[in-house]
Design a protein around this motif. Structure first.
Motif: not given
Length: 120
Positions: A36-40, A98-100, A67-70, A20-30
């Protein structure tokens, strides 16, 4: 977060590795985050994240990540999860850090293909 099509055979278990990466293509620290993954159904494209996700065909919540940091987490689907009628659905991913504020993704196709015996 960009989403890509996922295709799974009906009633097959699967492990889907997501980075998972943000809009700047940087990995999101998990670290400490919930994913949450949802299928509808495809017709539910207007709101994948309703208040209670009551229309979700599949919903997986991960709080432990490979790999949460990645930004890597693995969504594990059982054969019961994927026992849906063959066809095209949609999926979305939401990261609750965790915050935000939470970070919902866009939607993408989630395709269930028939088992080999169903085509006979």
């Amino acid at each position: 977060m960009a989403n890509y099509p996922i295709e799974i055979v009906r009633s097959a278990s699967a492990s889907i590795t997501l980075i998972l990466k943000d809009n700047d293509n940087v990995a999101i620290n998990l670290t400490g985050a919930t994913v949450i993954f949802a299928v509808k159904n495809k017709k539910d494209t207007t709101e994948i994240w309703d208040s209670d996700d009551s229309t979700a065909k599949i919903k997986v919540t991960n709080t432990v990540h490979s790999l949460p940091l990645q930004g890597q987490t693995v969504i594990v689907l059982s054969n019961e999860d994927t026992d849906l009628l063959p066809g095209q659905y949609i999926y979305g991913i939401k990261v609750i850090p965790a915050t935000g504020a939470s970070m919902p993704s866009g939607i993408a196709p989630f395709i269930i293909t028939p088992r080999a015996v169903e085509g006979i």
